[in-house]
Design a protein around this motif. Structure first.
Motif, mmCIF file in Angstrom:
data_model
loop_
_atom_site.group_PDB
_atom_site.id
_atom_site.type_symbol
_atom_site.label_atom_id
_atom_site.label_comp_id
_atom_site.label_asym_id
_atom_site.label_seq_id
_atom_site.Cartn_x
_atom_site.Cartn_y
_atom_site.Cartn_z
ATOM 1 N N SER A 24 91.592 -14.546 46.968
ATOM 2 C CA SER A 24 90.714 -13.371 47.024
ATOM 3 C C SER A 24 91.513 -12.099 47.300
ATOM 4 C CB SER A 24 89.644 -13.564 48.106
ATOM 5 O OG SER A 24 90.249 -13.886 49.349
ATOM 6 N N ASP A 28 90.149 -8.592 48.296
ATOM 7 C CA ASP A 28 89.900 -8.376 49.733
ATOM 8 C C ASP A 28 91.039 -7.612 50.413
ATOM 9 O OD1 ASP A 28 91.801 -10.334 50.358
ATOM 10 O OD2 ASP A 28 90.327 -11.856 50.907
ATOM 11 N N ASP A 84 94.518 -14.678 50.802
ATOM 12 C CA ASP A 84 93.612 -13.576 51.153
ATOM 13 C C ASP A 84 94.286 -12.605 52.130
ATOM 14 O OD1 ASP A 84 93.488 -14.910 53.646
ATOM 15 O OD2 ASP A 84 91.597 -15.906 53.135
ATOM 16 N N HIS A 86 93.704 -12.056 55.215
ATOM 17 C CA HIS A 86 93.957 -12.569 56.572
ATOM 18 C C HIS A 86 95.313 -13.265 56.634
ATOM 19 C CE1 HIS A 86 89.745 -11.845 56.189
ATOM 20 N NE2 HIS A 86 89.605 -12.868 55.379
ATOM 21 N N ARG A 110 89.523 -17.966 60.121
ATOM 22 C CA ARG A 110 89.277 -16.976 59.077
ATOM 23 C C ARG A 110 87.774 -16.767 58.862
ATOM 24 N NH1 ARG A 110 92.012 -18.488 53.766
ATOM 25 N NH2 ARG A 110 92.077 -20.585 54.635
ATOM 26 N N ASN A 111 86.990 -17.764 59.298
ATOM 27 C CA ASN A 111 85.541 -17.642 59.054
ATOM 28 C C ASN A 111 84.915 -16.515 59.881
ATOM 29 O OD1 ASN A 111 86.016 -19.785 57.427
ATOM 30 N ND2 ASN A 111 84.971 -21.311 58.708
ATOM 31 N N VAL A 114 86.668 -13.066 58.653
ATOM 32 C CA VAL A 114 86.185 -12.418 57.428
ATOM 33 C C VAL A 114 84.792 -11.829 57.638
ATOM 34 C CG1 VAL A 114 85.158 -14.449 56.245
ATOM 35 C CG2 VAL A 114 86.137 -12.581 54.915
ATOM 36 N N TYR A 318 80.036 -22.092 57.115
ATOM 37 C CA TYR A 318 80.770 -21.397 56.054
ATOM 38 C C TYR A 318 81.009 -22.307 54.854
ATOM 39 C CZ TYR A 318 84.507 -18.969 53.578
ATOM 40 O OH TYR A 318 85.253 -18.346 52.601
ATOM 41 N N LYS A 320 83.055 -21.822 50.857
ATOM 42 C CA LYS A 320 83.909 -20.871 50.145
ATOM 43 C C LYS A 320 83.116 -20.004 49.174
ATOM 44 C CE LYS A 320 88.190 -19.356 49.761
ATOM 45 N NZ LYS A 320 89.409 -20.133 49.965
ATOM 46 N N MET A 322 80.989 -18.159 49.867
ATOM 47 C CA MET A 322 80.743 -16.865 50.512
ATOM 48 C C MET A 322 81.834 -15.839 50.239
ATOM 49 S SD MET A 322 79.094 -18.457 53.943
ATOM 50 C CE MET A 322 78.900 -16.957 54.854
ATOM 51 N N GLN A 323 82.966 -16.314 49.759
ATOM 52 C CA GLN A 323 84.022 -15.384 49.346
ATOM 53 C C GLN A 323 83.535 -14.499 48.188
ATOM 54 O OE1 GLN A 323 88.291 -16.512 49.394
ATOM 55 N NE2 GLN A 323 88.101 -16.568 47.182
ATOM 56 N N LYS A 326 82.194 -10.496 48.127
ATOM 57 C CA LYS A 326 82.966 -9.261 48.249
ATOM 58 C C LYS A 326 82.918 -8.344 47.034
ATOM 59 C CE LYS A 326 85.750 -11.317 51.654
ATOM 60 N NZ LYS A 326 84.904 -12.542 51.477
HETATM 61 N N1 ARG Z 1 88.994 -15.450 51.842
HETATM 62 C C1 ARG Z 1 87.964 -16.124 52.562
HETATM 63 C C2 ARG Z 1 86.607 -15.460 52.304
HETATM 64 O O1 ARG Z 1 86.610 -14.377 51.864
HETATM 65 C C3 ARG Z 1 88.248 -16.110 54.005
HETATM 66 C C4 ARG Z 1 87.633 -17.220 54.767
HETATM 67 C C5 ARG Z 1 88.270 -18.501 54.392
HETATM 68 N N2 ARG Z 1 87.806 -19.567 55.196
HETATM 69 C C6 ARG Z 1 88.028 -20.870 54.879
HETATM 70 N N3 ARG Z 1 87.526 -21.747 55.680
HETATM 71 N N4 ARG Z 1 88.672 -21.214 53.820
HETATM 72 O O2 ARG Z 1 85.570 -16.025 52.533
#
Ligand code: ARG
Length: 461
Positions: A24, A28, A84, A86, A110-111, A114, A318, A320, A322-323, A326
């Motif tokens: 991403s 991002d 990404d 992060h 990262r959850n 983000v 979470y 993915k 949800m990425q 953006k």
């Molecule tokens: N790039 C990811 C996003 O935008 C960040 C979170 C990733 N989390 C994970 N568990 N892979 O959602």
């Protein structure tokens, strides 16, 4: 080679196409300022809570600031294999400060990271959309004051209905924008809870102080449920929804400008700055900016629909998927910002063609209601009967191809014998608008007072 951040149990790295679908960073990376801000708040809290030693905190803080400087100056190299923003920031931090960097990710994931970054971005963007909408309201209120008495046709079904004033029409959009701004502010208030410290989904065993990070990042409080924190994208949906409604308002106005600037209407003139020519037809002045404002509403509503559909089937917490929040959110809110700016420019330069508007205001029997109202007021006719008598008179005038004011008194009296020549006074468009003094009505005095009230109110915003 397996991934440096999460590749412990992997023997080899991802397939090329896996990397492409997974990464991403291409979009991002714009969250870099928010990501670094979040990390600075997190590491300071880890230090205060005694979870990290002060020297690690200091090293990480210095490192994060130099990563920030590299990103700002454009020297930072974004690499797709780091997925990404992060991991890109953390990886560079490791290069700069060494092993201490690995401690930054204590008690977070990262959850929650983000979710925090996105909330910070959306919050800032809502604030600037609110300010831009206020600017457009100012332009409209100024125009309304200048044209409080400029008579124009009011339409229903795009058929001539009753005369109104140009200022009144402008103030209608000021009201819509006021509600749009209320929605931006409501969305902001509801999003303003901090997810940071919810970690992956369950919270953390470290003695963190989520209230401290929430306060440091300008949030009202931490979110109360760690699962909800990382699974929630309501804030993006709600902002896109508010943006969609605002975009639809702008699109309706844009549509009016497109129609009004046509040679057949000629109601208004857009400035050279907001029109384009044709490469083949020398006479053209195309309202491209208005057309694009109208079209971008489609994109904005599309982003809302897209994200609603992404979210609808997601089990907690979470995923993915949800990425995918953006690109649509960035694109749509940025598109709205452009639309607001373009609309403000168009409105500031807009010149209503008063003579054409006034003539058009009187066509299509637009003062028929005034005539019916006169019969009610002066002769005591029930409104339904007055409506019927007036309808007959409109029929007579239409058969002759003239306006109501061209009918003679005997012709009028054939429909209702008690009509006197005092009736002609209500048939002019100026009289018509001047008589609409009810609260919120189009009378120039009302419009002037409301425009002035808005200008005063908006000067404090
Ligand atoms: N790039 C990811 C996003 O935008 C960040 C979170 C990733 N989390 C994970 N568990 N892979 O959602």
């Amino acid at each position: 080679m397996s991934n440096r951040m999460w590749g412990g149990r992997f023997a080899s790295g991802p397939a090329e196409i896996m990397e492409e679908i997974n990464a991403s960073i291409g979009f991002d990376k714009r969250l870099a300022p928010q990501d670094i801000r979040g990390s600075l708040a997190h590491v300071a809290m880890l230090g205060q809570a005694g979870i990290l030693p002060a020297e690690d905190v200091a090293a990480i803080e210095v490192g994060l600031k130099s990563v920030q400087a590299e990103i700002e100056s454009g020297t930072f190299v974004f690499r797709r294999e780091l997925e990404d923003i992060h991991m890109s920031v953390e990886s560079r931090l490791t290069e700069i400060v060494g092993p201490a960097a690995g401690r930054l990710h204590t008690a977070r994931s990262r959850n929650d990271q983000v979710a925090t970054d996105m909330k910070l971005w959306v919050r800032d963007t809502l604030d600037s959309l609110d300010a831009q909408a206020a600017e457009l309201q100012r332009a409209l209120a100024d125009k309304a004051l200048a044209h409080a008495g400029t008579v124009m046709p009011g339409f229903t079904h795009l058929q001539s209905a009753q005369p109104v004033t140009f200022g009144h029409h402008c103030l209608a959009y000021v009201e819509m924008l006021a509600r749009d701004r209320g929605r931006f502010r409501d969305a902001r208030a509801r999003l303003n809870e901090c997810p940071l410290g919810s970690a992956a989904l369950a919270g953390t065993s470290f003695p963190i102080d989520r209230h401290a990070t929430a306060a440091a990042l300008g949030f009202d409080r931490p979110t109360a449920n760690s699962l909800d924190s990382v699974a929630d994208r309501d804030f993006a949906l709600e902002s896109l929804s508010a943006a969609s409604i605002c975009a639809v308002h702008l699109s309706r106005f844009a549509e009016e400008l497109v129609v009004w600037t046509s040679a057949q209407f000629g109601f208004v003139k857009l400035s050279d700055g907001f029109t384009t020519g044709s490469s083949i037809m020398p006479q053209k002045r195309n309202p491209d900016a208005a057309e694009l404002v109208r079209a971008k509403a489609g994109r904005i509503v599309g982003a809302l629909t897209g994200l609603l559909i992404v979210m609808k089937g997601l089990p907690l917490a979470y995923s993915k998927d949800m990425q995918e929040d953006k690109e649509g959110t960035f694109d749509a809110l940025q598109a709205l910002s452009l639309c607001l700016a373009a609309m403000t420019g168009m409105v500031r330069d807009l010149e209503p063609a008063a003579a054409i508007l006034s003539k058009a205001a009187g066509s299509g029997y637009s003062t028929a209601t005034d005539l019916a109202d006169w019969l009610v007021r002066e002769l005591g006719l029930p409104f339904r009967q007055a409506h019927h008598v007036t309808g007959r008179l409109v029929g007579v005038a239409a058969a002759r191809g003239v306006g109501l004011e061209a009918l003679s008194l005997p012709e009028m009296q054939e429909a209702e014998p008690r009509i006197t020549d005092a009736i002609y006074a209500v048939l002019g468009v100026e009289n018509s608008v001047a008589s609409r003094t009810s609260y919120g009505g189009t009378a120039p005095a009302n419009v002037r007072a409301q425009a002035e009230a808005w200008i005063t109110k908006l000067s404090g915003d």
